[in-house]
Design a protein around this motif. Structure first.
Motif, PDB file in Angstrom:
ATOM      1  N   HIS A  48      40.110 -32.779 -86.926  1.00  0.00           N
ATOM      2  CA  HIS A  48      39.407 -32.054 -85.876  1.00  0.00           C
ATOM      3  C   HIS A  48      38.074 -32.750 -85.645  1.00  0.00           C
ATOM      4  O   HIS A  48      37.346 -33.048 -86.588  1.00  0.00           O
ATOM      5  N   LEU A  49      37.782 -33.037 -84.377  1.00  0.00           N
ATOM      6  CA  LEU A  49      36.523 -33.692 -84.036  1.00  0.00           C
ATOM      7  C   LEU A  49      35.712 -32.818 -83.082  1.00  0.00           C
ATOM      8  O   LEU A  49      36.256 -32.331 -82.090  1.00  0.00           O
TER       9      LEU A  49
ATOM     10  N   PHE B 268      34.287 -36.950 -80.556  1.00  0.00           N
ATOM     11  CA  PHE B 268      35.471 -37.400 -79.821  1.00  0.00           C
ATOM     12  C   PHE B 268      35.099 -38.427 -78.750  1.00  0.00           C
ATOM     13  O   PHE B 268      35.900 -39.286 -78.402  1.00  0.00           O
ATOM     14  N   LEU B 269      33.874 -38.378 -78.246  1.00  0.00           N
ATOM     15  CA  LEU B 269      33.435 -39.321 -77.214  1.00  0.00           C
ATOM     16  C   LEU B 269      33.506 -40.771 -77.690  1.00  0.00           C
ATOM     17  O   LEU B 269      33.559 -41.685 -76.872  1.00  0.00           O
ATOM     18  N   ASP B 270      33.509 -40.992 -79.012  1.00  0.00           N
ATOM     19  CA  ASP B 270      33.588 -42.347 -79.576  1.00  0.00           C
ATOM     20  C   ASP B 270      34.999 -42.699 -80.057  1.00  0.00           C
ATOM     21  O   ASP B 270      35.193 -43.752 -80.660  1.00  0.00           O
TER      22      ASP B 270
ATOM     23  N   LEU C  93      40.970 -45.047 -72.349  1.00  0.00           N
ATOM     24  CA  LEU C  93      40.886 -44.475 -71.006  1.00  0.00           C
ATOM     25  C   LEU C  93      39.948 -45.316 -70.142  1.00  0.00           C
ATOM     26  O   LEU C  93      40.288 -45.694 -69.023  1.00  0.00           O
ATOM     27  N   HIS C  94      38.780 -45.631 -70.672  1.00  0.00           N
ATOM     28  CA  HIS C  94      37.793 -46.414 -69.917  1.00  0.00           C
ATOM     29  C   HIS C  94      38.240 -47.856 -69.686  1.00  0.00           C
ATOM     30  O   HIS C  94      37.820 -48.484 -68.712  1.00  0.00           O
TER      31      HIS C  94
END
Length: 103
Positions: A71-72, A77-79, A86-87
């Motif tokens: 679980h983040l 989670f952004l990293d 996705l990017h």
């Protein structure tokens, strides 16, 4: 989704282009989570469960079984590699999972 994305050719998958789409797909999947594929050399698959306080991320094997999960909080989670993919234009999901959202 039970189909192992590892075996599906990338051209038959749907490109996930925006963080909002990733969140929307994971939220709509509810408790079963939503599977995404990073279409790099390793073709890594992840199942995401969106939670009020973060994201449960499960790495899947080639049969769709959980190898490990954690679980983040959203800021961690952004990293995560899923967002990096996705990017980079390398994050995919099954075409049948993508229903246009109301705008």
């Amino acid at each position: 989704m039970r189909t192992a994305l590892h075996r599906i050719p990338v051209r038959a998958l749907h490109l996930v282009c925006a963080p909002e789409d990733l969140e929307d797909l994971a939220r709509r999947a509810g408790n079963r989570g939503h599977v995404f594929l990073i279409a790099g050399a390793d073709r890594l698959a992840y199942r995401l469960h969106w939670r009020p306080v973060g994201v449960e991320v499960a790495r899947l094997d080639h049969r769709g079984r959980v190898l490990h999960a954690r679980h983040l909080p959203l800021e961690k989670f952004l990293d995560h590699p899923v967002l990096e993919a996705l990017h980079a234009g390398q994050l995919f999901t099954a075409r049948d999972a993508c229903v246009p959202r109301p705008r």
